[in-house]
Design a protein around this motif. Sequence first.
Motif, PDB file in Angstrom:
ATOM      1  N   ASP A 166      36.680  37.390  34.483  1.00 59.77           N
ATOM      2  CA  ASP A 166      37.632  37.870  33.470  1.00 59.77           C
ATOM      3  C   ASP A 166      37.536  36.947  32.252  1.00 59.77           C
ATOM      4  OD1 ASP A 166      38.403  39.798  35.263  1.00 59.77           O
ATOM      5  OD2 ASP A 166      40.143  38.679  35.997  1.00 59.77           O
ATOM      6  N   ARG A 178      31.282  42.736  35.775  1.00 59.75           N
ATOM      7  CA  ARG A 178      31.486  41.605  34.853  1.00 59.75           C
ATOM      8  C   ARG A 178      31.449  40.306  35.689  1.00 59.75           C
ATOM      9  NH1 ARG A 178      34.923  40.026  38.129  1.00 59.75           N
ATOM     10  NH2 ARG A 178      37.173  40.225  37.927  1.00 59.75           N
ATOM     11  N   LYS A 234      55.476  31.312  40.712  1.00 60.43           N
ATOM     12  CA  LYS A 234      54.274  30.642  40.215  1.00 60.43           C
ATOM     13  C   LYS A 234      54.119  29.285  40.873  1.00 60.43           C
ATOM     14  CE  LYS A 234      52.007  30.376  36.688  1.00 60.43           C
ATOM     15  NZ  LYS A 234      50.765  31.046  37.092  1.00 60.43           N
ATOM     16  N   THR A 235      52.847  28.830  40.917  1.00 61.53           N
ATOM     17  CA  THR A 235      52.577  27.535  41.540  1.00 61.53           C
ATOM     18  C   THR A 235      52.696  26.382  40.555  1.00 61.53           C
ATOM     19  OG1 THR A 235      50.252  27.987  41.112  1.00 61.53           O
ATOM     20  CG2 THR A 235      51.037  28.341  43.370  1.00 61.53           C
ATOM     21  N   GLY A 252      41.546  41.800  46.650  1.00 60.61           N
ATOM     22  CA  GLY A 252      40.763  40.641  47.067  1.00 60.61           C
ATOM     23  C   GLY A 252      40.980  40.284  48.528  1.00 60.61           C
ATOM     24  N   GLN A 290      38.715  45.901  34.762  1.00 55.94           N
ATOM     25  CA  GLN A 290      39.047  45.250  36.033  1.00 55.94           C
ATOM     26  C   GLN A 290      40.444  44.628  36.034  1.00 55.94           C
ATOM     27  OE1 GLN A 290      36.864  44.062  33.804  1.00 55.94           O
ATOM     28  NE2 GLN A 290      37.510  41.965  33.323  1.00 55.94           N
ATOM     29  N   THR A 307      46.566  37.149  36.280  1.00 59.36           N
ATOM     30  CA  THR A 307      45.993  38.327  35.604  1.00 59.36           C
ATOM     31  C   THR A 307      46.652  39.625  36.066  1.00 59.36           C
ATOM     32  OG1 THR A 307      43.921  37.113  35.506  1.00 59.36           O
ATOM     33  CG2 THR A 307      43.802  39.493  35.109  1.00 59.36           C
ATOM     34  N   ILE A 308      46.714  39.842  37.357  1.00 56.08           N
ATOM     35  CA  ILE A 308      47.281  41.088  37.871  1.00 56.08           C
ATOM     36  C   ILE A 308      48.808  41.004  37.905  1.00 56.08           C
ATOM     37  CG2 ILE A 308      47.371  42.661  39.864  1.00 56.08           C
ATOM     38  CD1 ILE A 308      44.622  42.643  38.433  1.00 56.08           C
TER      39      ILE A 308
END
Length: 337
Positions: A171, A168, A33-34, A110, A301, A11-12
Amino acid sequence: MIQVAVNGYGTIGKRVADAVRAQPDMEVVGVAKTRPNFEAETAVDKGYPLYAAIEDRIELFDDAGIDLAGTVDELVAEADIVVDACPSGIGADNVAMYREHDTPALLQGGEDADAADASFNARSNYDTVEGADVVRVVSCNTTGLSRLVKPLEEAYGVEKVRATLVRRGGDPAQTGRGPINDILPNPVGLPSHHGPDVNTIFPDLDIDTLGLKVPATLMHMHSINVTLEDRPSADAVRDLLERESRTFVIPEHLDLDGAGAIKEYAMDRGRPRADVWENCIWGESVTMEDDDLYLFQAIHQESDVVPENVDAIRAVLGTDDQASSIETTNDAMGVGL
Ligand code: NAD
């Protein structure tokens, strides 16, 4: 050109990569990326060199027919700075790798504050992070609160902030999050972690925060009360916030009655992913009662921290000053409703 790596392309991370690519002084050297999911595939389609975040999983990318440029270790070695946008907790685990390569890193909100050397918000403390090894761009809610507090503090002085954060549940793509049909005081005890988090940016600020979670995915909503040292008129406060580049004071005639309408407006404006990078403050809600300011603001967010990450890159590397960086970032991304 500053060579920027993005580790954690969710997302970020994917938003930061696009924002970095739009800057005149930065390039995305690669993203890690995983697993070979839809985001991996779109990263490749966009021309971002893709690196495997976990070596054991290289085979998964091979099986999916997705070409890799290398491993995350190689990516970090190649970069001038890494933006870590991995899930909470993993960023802190990655710090040892960044330090090993002597590559400065940005973590996200986070992570615990003590995982980084400093916390960052462009409007509030840009000048404090130059040369730091690891900097944390504070969370979406803390970013939203910091952008509001800083101009109020400069213009009028702040005695105390009381903020109720209606958050929220998850997401839009987070299918496992909730609540689905409830309203949760979260956390039940006071203060929520947000107040202490704002104190990582404003150490002396008197702030109490309460948190709730609701069955919504679009935005957070803040109900704010700030006791000011001065007694400006509501119009003066509105004007002050209108002059800020990352706070959008919603005019009444737009008839934006909630987060749904704001997101629709963002889509109509052609915003990528319907992102709303600005704090959205309802102009009519800006009210003064003696020395108490009240207002409502909505915070997207998934995107408000994105321009902050871009500024943090320049702030850490010392390549530009605060005003110029914010202006460059805003112009390149199209920030400013
Ligand atoms: P996300 O789950 O959408 O994305 C994280 C990405 O990292 C995923 O693509 C995941 O596959 C990948 N990943 C997992 N383990 C990894 C590893 N070891 N190495 C590299 N990549 C790995 O998460 P997000 O919402 O983008 O959140 C990232 C960070 O940003 C968190 O600290 C979060 O608290 C913070 N943040 C999130 C939001 C939000 O609303 N989503 C807002 C502000 C800040």
